[in-house]
Scaffold this active site. Structure first.
Site, PDB file in Angstrom:
ATOM      1  N   SER A 135      36.330  41.861  49.029  1.00 13.89           N
ATOM      2  CA  SER A 135      36.305  40.558  49.677  1.00 13.89           C
ATOM      3  C   SER A 135      35.290  39.684  48.944  1.00 13.89           C
ATOM      4  O   SER A 135      34.109  40.010  48.912  1.00 13.89           O
ATOM      5  CB  SER A 135      35.911  40.759  51.148  1.00 13.89           C
ATOM      6  OG  SER A 135      35.746  39.529  51.803  1.00 13.89           O
ATOM      7  N   LYS A 161      40.483  39.675  47.828  1.00 17.56           N
ATOM      8  CA  LYS A 161      40.576  38.715  48.936  1.00 17.56           C
ATOM      9  C   LYS A 161      39.537  37.650  48.667  1.00 17.56           C
ATOM     10  O   LYS A 161      38.396  37.974  48.364  1.00 17.56           O
ATOM     11  CB  LYS A 161      40.306  39.453  50.249  1.00 17.56           C
ATOM     12  CG  LYS A 161      39.829  38.614  51.423  1.00 17.56           C
ATOM     13  CD  LYS A 161      39.863  39.431  52.718  1.00 17.56           C
ATOM     14  CE  LYS A 161      38.666  39.155  53.605  1.00 17.56           C
ATOM     15  NZ  LYS A 161      38.686  39.959  54.849  1.00 17.56           N
ATOM     16  N   LYS A 163      37.528  34.257  50.201  1.00 23.49           N
ATOM     17  CA  LYS A 163      37.214  33.493  51.405  1.00 23.49           C
ATOM     18  C   LYS A 163      37.559  32.033  51.146  1.00 23.49           C
ATOM     19  O   LYS A 163      37.275  31.502  50.060  1.00 23.49           O
ATOM     20  CB  LYS A 163      35.716  33.621  51.722  1.00 23.49           C
ATOM     21  CG  LYS A 163      35.322  35.029  52.138  1.00 23.49           C
ATOM     22  CD  LYS A 163      35.855  35.335  53.524  1.00 23.49           C
ATOM     23  CE  LYS A 163      35.335  36.662  54.048  1.00 23.49           C
ATOM     24  NZ  LYS A 163      35.844  36.972  55.388  1.00 23.49           N
ATOM     25  N   ASP A 188      41.112  34.560  53.282  1.00 22.56           N
ATOM     26  CA  ASP A 188      40.592  34.689  54.648  1.00 22.56           C
ATOM     27  C   ASP A 188      39.814  33.428  55.002  1.00 22.56           C
ATOM     28  O   ASP A 188      38.834  33.088  54.335  1.00 22.56           O
ATOM     29  CB  ASP A 188      39.678  35.919  54.737  1.00 22.56           C
ATOM     30  CG  ASP A 188      39.202  36.211  56.155  1.00 22.56           C
ATOM     31  OD1 ASP A 188      39.582  35.470  57.087  1.00 22.56           O
ATOM     32  OD2 ASP A 188      38.446  37.182  56.330  1.00 22.56           O
ATOM     33  N   GLU A 213      44.653  35.250  56.151  1.00 20.16           N
ATOM     34  CA  GLU A 213      43.942  35.850  57.282  1.00 20.16           C
ATOM     35  C   GLU A 213      43.244  34.780  58.123  1.00 20.16           C
ATOM     36  O   GLU A 213      42.523  33.941  57.602  1.00 20.16           O
ATOM     37  CB  GLU A 213      42.917  36.854  56.725  1.00 20.16           C
ATOM     38  CG  GLU A 213      42.162  37.666  57.763  1.00 20.16           C
ATOM     39  CD  GLU A 213      41.226  38.702  57.109  1.00 20.16           C
ATOM     40  OE1 GLU A 213      41.402  39.042  55.917  1.00 20.16           O
ATOM     41  OE2 GLU A 213      40.295  39.157  57.800  1.00 20.16           O
ATOM     42  N   ASP A 238      42.523  38.633  62.364  1.00 19.50           N
ATOM     43  CA  ASP A 238      41.297  39.445  62.394  1.00 19.50           C
ATOM     44  C   ASP A 238      40.605  39.114  63.730  1.00 19.50           C
ATOM     45  O   ASP A 238      40.832  39.782  64.749  1.00 19.50           O
ATOM     46  CB  ASP A 238      40.443  39.079  61.156  1.00 19.50           C
ATOM     47  CG  ASP A 238      39.047  39.690  61.135  1.00 19.50           C
ATOM     48  OD1 ASP A 238      38.645  40.320  62.121  1.00 19.50           O
ATOM     49  OD2 ASP A 238      38.319  39.537  60.117  1.00 19.50           O
ATOM     50  N   LYS A 262      39.333  46.195  62.787  1.00 19.13           N
ATOM     51  CA  LYS A 262      37.913  46.489  62.592  1.00 19.13           C
ATOM     52  C   LYS A 262      37.458  47.183  63.854  1.00 19.13           C
ATOM     53  O   LYS A 262      37.579  46.619  64.951  1.00 19.13           O
ATOM     54  CB  LYS A 262      37.098  45.200  62.428  1.00 19.13           C
ATOM     55  CG  LYS A 262      37.277  44.501  61.105  1.00 19.13           C
ATOM     56  CD  LYS A 262      36.429  43.255  61.046  1.00 19.13           C
ATOM     57  CE  LYS A 262      36.684  42.503  59.740  1.00 19.13           C
ATOM     58  NZ  LYS A 262      36.138  41.138  59.802  1.00 19.13           N
ATOM     59  N   GLY A 290      36.330  45.084  57.052  1.00 20.16           N
ATOM     60  CA  GLY A 290      34.944  45.545  56.962  1.00 20.16           C
ATOM     61  C   GLY A 290      34.006  44.454  57.416  1.00 20.16           C
ATOM     62  O   GLY A 290      34.406  43.287  57.526  1.00 20.16           O
TER      63      GLY A 290
HETATM   64  O1  OSB Z   1      36.354  38.242  58.080  1.00 27.27           O
HETATM   65  O2  OSB Z   1      36.640  40.074  57.070  1.00 27.27           O
HETATM   66  C1  OSB Z   1      35.881  39.197  57.487  1.00 27.27           C
HETATM   67  C2  OSB Z   1      32.313  40.048  56.408  1.00 27.27           C
HETATM   68  C3  OSB Z   1      31.596  39.499  57.432  1.00 27.27           C
HETATM   69  C4  OSB Z   1      32.263  38.834  58.438  1.00 27.27           C
HETATM   70  C5  OSB Z   1      33.658  38.720  58.413  1.00 27.27           C
HETATM   71  C6  OSB Z   1      34.387  39.289  57.381  1.00 27.27           C
HETATM   72  C7  OSB Z   1      33.698  39.932  56.340  1.00 27.27           C
HETATM   73  C8  OSB Z   1      34.344  40.491  55.162  1.00 27.27           C
HETATM   74  C9  OSB Z   1      33.661  41.669  54.518  1.00 27.27           C
HETATM   75  O3  OSB Z   1      35.318  40.003  54.638  1.00 27.27           O
HETATM   76  C10 OSB Z   1      34.564  42.704  53.989  1.00 27.27           C
HETATM   77  C11 OSB Z   1      33.819  43.959  53.572  1.00 27.27           C
HETATM   78  O4  OSB Z   1      33.076  44.547  54.400  1.00 27.27           O
HETATM   79  O5  OSB Z   1      33.957  44.353  52.421  1.00 27.27           O
HETATM   80 MG    MG Z   2      38.443  38.394  58.245  1.00 32.80          MG
END
Ligand code: OSB
Ligand code: MG
Length: 369
Positions: A135, A161, A163, A188, A213, A238, A262, A290
């Site tokens: 991510s 992925k 953001k 995401d 996402e 999510d 999660k 995660g």
């Molecule tokens: O939306 O998936 C998410 C980390 C903190 C808060 C929200 C998210 C995330 C990640 C981290 O995308 C993914 C990882 O732990 O590798």
């Molecule tokens: Mg997410």
């Protein structure tokens, strides 16, 4: 089992690289570890809320309060270490899933250790390794983004992925796609858009994304179903998926075609497995999200992700992608196949290193039975 004590620890670990989402940039992670001792065994859990209530309402401070004043006393009252019993006993307390999950997971670890089996085996997992995705946060420039993506691809990650947020979306996708036309790519938004911006989101259909996402706010199943009707790309939820009930409702409304599970967000492994199972029945793929966990929380995620309907690559990366020094030994590493192995030892199957935990601990309290 007869529980001797429950210990809560608040830790802070600096990230190797800042992590920026639509709700802001973070340089380190504050989180709670839960350590349960019983009959000479130790069960470990990790809570995933951070210092500030941005991803969800919970924070390390609310988790501490709920664990100390409600969840641990409930465990003490019933003197029952079974994680499924714990799930039912704490169900009357509304919300606070991350606090509940931290303690429930420690009980799962303990239960598996007492049976001498890995947690994945106890859950009914079938996969021995999990396809690893990474991510990638919002960067200072598109060049930085492309460079970072290139680095992770060279390391062998199977899926990227990125953001997104308004102003960092179509251009970010275009920049990555221009350089890497064929990689498995997804985005995401962490709820940064509203239906008024449907046109921008609709444009994401051009970039052959595996999924988009959580474009809208967590509560907004209805508008997600409106957007899904307009888009070819599957939506994945999510933050919106709080448990089995919201998962079923989201699928019946057509709010998404994929679900991110999660364990912290949904309040533990009992609920997470129920979501997995209803998605499997409906032939809806899930994948393991995660929260930048330490190796302890990541080991828990790996065991959960070994269940058969975890079909898409996970946000499960190697230790060194997150932290200079992880809390476990050996650390999580990427295999040459771009996967991470599910630990095979009893319980979570990884060894927390006391010295490293000590060094990162800000506060601790022991509760004795
Ligand atoms: O939306 O998936 C998410 C980390 C903190 C808060 C929200 C998210 C995330 C990640 C981290 O995308 C993914 C990882 O732990 O590798
Ligand atoms: Mg997410």
């Amino acid at each position: 089992m007869k529980i001797d004590s429950v210990e809560l620890l608040v830790l802070k670990l600096p990230y190797v690289h800042f992590f920026e989402t639509s709700f802001g940039r973070e340089y380190d992670r504050e989180f709670i570890l839960v350590k349960v001792q019983a009959e000479g065994l130790t069960g470990w859990g990790e809570c995933v809320a951070s210092e500030r209530p941005l991803y969800s309402e919970e924070t390390t401070e609310t988790e501490w309060h709920v664990l100390k004043d409600f969840l641990i006393p409930t465990l003490f009252r019933y003197k029952d270490s079974d994680p499924v019993s714990f799930y039912w006993k704490v169900k009357p307390f509304r919300g606070n899933p991350m606090a509940k999950a931290g303690l429930e997971l420690a009980l799962w670890d303990l239960a598996a250790k007492s049976m001498g089996v890995s947690l994945g085996r106890l859950y009914g997992g079938t996969q021995t390794e999990i396809q690893a995705g990474v991510s990638v946060g919002i960067q200072d420039s598109l060049d930085d983004l492309v460079t970072r993506v290139e680095g992770y691809l060279k390391e062998g990650y199977r899926r990227i992925k990125i953001k997104i947020k308004p102003g960092w979306d179509t251009e970010a996708c275009a920049a990555v796609r221009r350089r890497f036309p064929d990689i498995p790519l997804q985005v995401d938004a962490n709820g940064a858009y509203t239906l008024a911006q449907a046109e921008t989101l609709w444009k994401l259909d051009e970039y052959q994304l595996l999924l988009v996402e959580q474009p809208f706010a967590p509560f907004d199943l209805l508008d997600h179903s409106r957007l899904q009707k307009l888009m070819k790309t599957p939506l994945c939820l999510d933050e919106s998926i709080l448990g089995e009930t919201t998962a079923r409702q989201a699928l019946e409304m057509g709010s998404c075609r994929v679900i991110n599970i999660k364990v912290g967000r949904v309040g533990g492994a009992v609920e997470a497995r129920a979501i997995h199972d209803i998605c499997r029945l409906r032939e809806v793929p899930v994948w393991c999200g995660g929260m930048l966990e330490s190796g302890i929380g990541r080991a828990h995620n790996l065991h959960l992700a070994s269940l058969p309907n975890f079909k898409l690559p996970a946000d499960l990366s190697a230790s060194k992608r997150y932290y200079h020094e992880d809390l476990i030994d050996p650390e999580v590493e990427l295999t040459p196949r771009g996967t991470v192995a599910v630990p095979t030892g009893a319980g979570i199957g990884v060894n927390p290193v006391d010295k490293r935990i000590e060094k990162a601990t800000l506060r601790r309290e022991v509760f004795k039975f």
